[in-house]
Enzyme design. Structure first.
Site, PDB file in Angstrom:
ATOM      1  N   GLY A  53      66.598  20.814 -13.658  1.00 17.25           N
ATOM      2  CA  GLY A  53      66.196  20.147 -12.429  1.00 17.25           C
ATOM      3  C   GLY A  53      64.689  20.066 -12.346  1.00 17.25           C
TER       4      GLY A  53
ATOM      5  N   GLN B 202      56.574  19.160  -8.401  1.00 22.18           N
ATOM      6  CA  GLN B 202      56.283  19.797  -9.698  1.00 22.18           C
ATOM      7  C   GLN B 202      55.493  18.881 -10.625  1.00 22.18           C
ATOM      8  OE1 GLN B 202      60.597  21.223 -10.238  1.00 22.18           O
ATOM      9  NE2 GLN B 202      59.394  22.807 -11.249  1.00 22.18           N
TER      10      GLN B 202
ATOM     11  N   CYS C  42      62.237  28.587 -13.478  1.00 19.55           N
ATOM     12  CA  CYS C  42      61.631  27.366 -12.932  1.00 19.55           C
ATOM     13  C   CYS C  42      60.608  26.854 -13.938  1.00 19.55           C
ATOM     14  CB  CYS C  42      60.950  27.694 -11.604  1.00 19.55           C
ATOM     15  SG  CYS C  42      60.113  26.299 -10.847  1.00 19.55           S
ATOM     16  N   LEU C  43      60.594  25.538 -14.149  1.00 19.13           N
ATOM     17  CA  LEU C  43      59.641  24.955 -15.096  1.00 19.13           C
ATOM     18  C   LEU C  43      58.193  25.176 -14.641  1.00 19.13           C
ATOM     19  CD1 LEU C  43      61.451  21.594 -15.970  1.00 19.13           C
ATOM     20  CD2 LEU C  43      61.351  23.686 -17.346  1.00 19.13           C
TER      21      LEU C  43
ATOM     22  N   HIS D  90      67.717  25.361  -5.387  1.00 23.09           N
ATOM     23  CA  HIS D  90      66.401  25.615  -5.974  1.00 23.09           C
ATOM     24  C   HIS D  90      65.489  24.390  -5.819  1.00 23.09           C
ATOM     25  CE1 HIS D  90      63.756  27.296  -9.294  1.00 23.09           C
ATOM     26  NE2 HIS D  90      63.367  26.040  -9.250  1.00 23.09           N
ATOM     27  N   GLU D  91      66.019  23.213  -6.168  1.00 25.49           N
ATOM     28  CA  GLU D  91      65.186  22.001  -6.136  1.00 25.49           C
ATOM     29  C   GLU D  91      64.842  21.605  -4.695  1.00 25.49           C
ATOM     30  OE1 GLU D  91      63.776  21.245  -8.757  1.00 25.49           O
ATOM     31  OE2 GLU D  91      65.119  22.349 -10.081  1.00 25.49           O
TER      32      GLU D  91
ATOM     33  N   HIS E   3      61.920  23.408  -3.347  1.00 28.94           N
ATOM     34  CA  HIS E   3      60.622  22.865  -3.769  1.00 28.94           C
ATOM     35  C   HIS E   3      60.088  21.858  -2.750  1.00 28.94           C
ATOM     36  CE1 HIS E   3      59.656  24.434  -7.734  1.00 28.94           C
ATOM     37  NE2 HIS E   3      60.875  24.197  -8.182  1.00 28.94           N
TER      38      HIS E   3
HETATM   39 ZN    ZN Z   1      61.704  25.042  -9.854  1.00 28.08          ZN
END
Ligand code: ZN
Length: 159
Positions: A46, A51, A89-90, A131-132, A135
Site C-alpha cells: 500500500g 508518502q 511502512c515504506l 494503515h493507509e 496516513h
Molecule cells: Zn505506511
C-alpha cells in the site's frame, strides 16, 4: 508513469492531514499511476499520497500483487474483530512493529473514475486499509506499536 521519491519518517509532510479530491484531473490520474508504480517497485502492499509528498486523500493498495485498489476520499464504514501482528511502512524502511488492528474492515471510496464503491477486507487487506487511511490523517503506525520498534534484520534472525 514514473517512480516517485518515497518520503521517510521525520519528513513533516507525513504528519499533515490530507485534503479531499474534488474532481479527477489528468494530473491526479498521473499521480495514481505513479503511486501504483512506486508501490510495486518498492514491493509494498500500500501507498498513500503523502508518502510521495502530496497532501491529497488518495491511497493505493494491492495485497496480492494482482488486484490493485485505488481509494480516493476513503472512509471506513464498519470494523470488526481484532488482529495483532507485524506491520511495516515504506516510509519507515527496515523497521517493523507489532500493531493491533481490526480483522475486518468495510470502507467506501471513489475509484480512479470517481465512481463510489465499497471494499471489504479481512486480515492483511483490513490491516492495509487501516494503515493507509491513517496516513491521510498524518498518522504513522510507529505511534501504535506495542513494545519496541524492531529492525527487520533482528526479526529475521529470531524466526
Ligand atoms: Zn505506511
Amino acid at each position: 508513469m514514473a517512480i516517485r521519491n518515497i518520503r521517510e519518517i521525520g519528513d513533516a509532510v507525513l504528519n499533515k492531514k490530507c485534503k479531499e479530491v474534488k474532481e479527477m484531473t489528468p494530473r491526479i490520474k498521473a499521480l495514481i499511476d505513479d503511486m501504483l508504480e512506486t508501490m510495486y517497485d518498492a514491493c509494498g502492499v500500500g501507498l498513500a499520497a503523502p508518502q510521495v509528498g502530496i497532501l491529497k486523500r488518495i491511497v493505493v493498495i494491492d495485497v496480492t500483487g494482482e488486484n490493485p485498489y485505488v481509494m480516493i476520499n476513503p472512509r471506513i464504514l464498519e470494523t470488526a474483530g481484532e488482529q495483532t501482528g507485524h506491520e511495516g511502512c515504506l516510509s519507515v524502511p527496515g523497521k517493523s512493529g507489532i500493531v493491533t488492528r481490526p480483522n475486518y474492515v468495510k470502507a467506501v471510496a471513489y475509484n480512479e473514475n470517481m465512481e463510489l464503491y465499497e471494499i471489504e477486507g479481512t486480515e492483511l487487506l483490513a490491516r492495509a486499509i487501516c494503515h493507509e487511511l491513517d496516513h491521510l490523517e498524518g498518522n504513522l503506525y510507529v505511534d501504535k506499536v506495542e513494545g519496541r520498534l524492531m529492525d527487520v534484520s533482528d526479526i529475521e534472525e529470531d524466526e
